[in-house]
Design a protein around this motif. Sequence first.
Motif, PDB file in Angstrom:
ATOM      1  N   VAL A  39       0.761  -0.659  -0.069  1.00  0.00           N
ATOM      2  CA  VAL A  39      -0.143   0.028   0.074  1.00  0.00           C
ATOM      3  C   VAL A  39       0.987   1.336   0.173  1.00  0.00           C
ATOM      4  N   GLU A  41       2.001   5.234  -0.145  1.00  0.00           N
ATOM      5  CA  GLU A  41       2.011   6.556   1.399  1.00  0.00           C
ATOM      6  C   GLU A  41       0.544   7.283   0.925  1.00  0.00           C
ATOM      7  N   ARG A  95      -7.855  -1.506   1.793  1.00  0.00           N
ATOM      8  CA  ARG A  95      -6.692  -1.194   2.239  1.00  0.00           C
ATOM      9  C   ARG A  95      -6.082   0.362   2.253  1.00  0.00           C
ATOM     10  N   ILE A  96      -5.995   0.689   1.109  1.00  0.00           N
ATOM     11  CA  ILE A  96      -5.325   2.131   0.673  1.00  0.00           C
ATOM     12  C   ILE A  96      -6.226   2.870   2.076  1.00  0.00           C
ATOM     13  N   SER A  98      -8.398   2.062   4.508  1.00  0.00           N
ATOM     14  CA  SER A  98      -7.810   1.780   6.202  1.00  0.00           C
ATOM     15  C   SER A  98      -6.546   2.524   6.794  1.00  0.00           C
ATOM     16  N   LYS A  99      -4.904   2.450   5.470  1.00  0.00           N
ATOM     17  CA  LYS A  99      -4.119   3.262   6.222  1.00  0.00           C
ATOM     18  C   LYS A  99      -3.958   4.699   5.992  1.00  0.00           C
ATOM     19  N   ASP A 103      -4.663   4.258  10.002  1.00  0.00           N
ATOM     20  CA  ASP A 103      -3.619   4.230  10.390  1.00  0.00           C
ATOM     21  C   ASP A 103      -3.233   2.343   9.856  1.00  0.00           C
ATOM     22  N   ASP A 104      -4.024   1.539   9.562  1.00  0.00           N
ATOM     23  CA  ASP A 104      -3.658  -0.028   9.050  1.00  0.00           C
ATOM     24  C   ASP A 104      -3.854  -0.363  10.453  1.00  0.00           C
ATOM     25  N   GLN A 105      -5.058   0.339  11.656  1.00  0.00           N
ATOM     26  CA  GLN A 105      -5.560  -0.543  12.617  1.00  0.00           C
ATOM     27  C   GLN A 105      -6.853  -0.883  12.581  1.00  0.00           C
ATOM     28  N   ASP A 107      -9.343  -3.333   9.416  1.00  0.00           N
ATOM     29  CA  ASP A 107      -9.847  -4.270   8.247  1.00  0.00           C
ATOM     30  C   ASP A 107     -11.361  -3.813   7.863  1.00  0.00           C
TER      31      ASP A 107
END
Length: 221
Positions: A39, A41, A95-96, A98-99, A103-105, A107
């Motif tokens: 993924v 930045e 996924r993008i 979520s990040k 902050d990818d925490q 799903d």
Amino acid sequence: MDPFDIPIEPIRPPHIEIDPSLRTITRGVDSRAAIDAAVPEVRATTDVHLNNFEKSTVTHVVIQVTISRQVQIFKYIGYQYDWAVPSPFWDFLGRIASKAIFDDQVDLRELNFVAIGRREFVAYTTSTWRAAANAQKAAGLAGLEGLPPLNVIEVNFKKPQPGQPIEVTWAPARALFTAKIREWNERAGKPLDHQNPDKPQADKTGPDVEETALPSSGGEA
């Protein structure tokens, strides 16, 4: 008239240019493994008054994105977009998001989608919601009984710029979106074919496909 009662046929893009320098998805594997790329930045922006919004209570995310924007995003990542195989691309968009936002925490997993012309509205559940739903099922409860209040946000992707993070914008969802999320969670439906949304495909895995009118926020720029 309820705009959700107005069917609008999804439109297959007349032509998506094939770039031989781009990778293609791996077929025959789980959609989450079909795109073998990190993924990139990312950066998320929202209105200043939402800076203290409690994102940990979000239950669902709705990404609205045009076909042309998906072509741009996946070219930026190094992949050829394929309209006929949507799930791997929706998964990666989740996924993008979520990040960028969580902050990818969190799903995100696809719940359902609505196609309007060449714009797609893809709904996702958060891991928080799925954990609550599993507990509800174990307790023998039905419908939305025992589940947390729906808290839905809308997400838009800006046009990727070379050498810059992918930028997304988000805001609390309009009531129309939340009502549709509620409906999707309350009913069970068979997945439908992406190209023929009124034709059930019982042997196809993935989110439901439904042709319904949803308003665009005009967020793509």
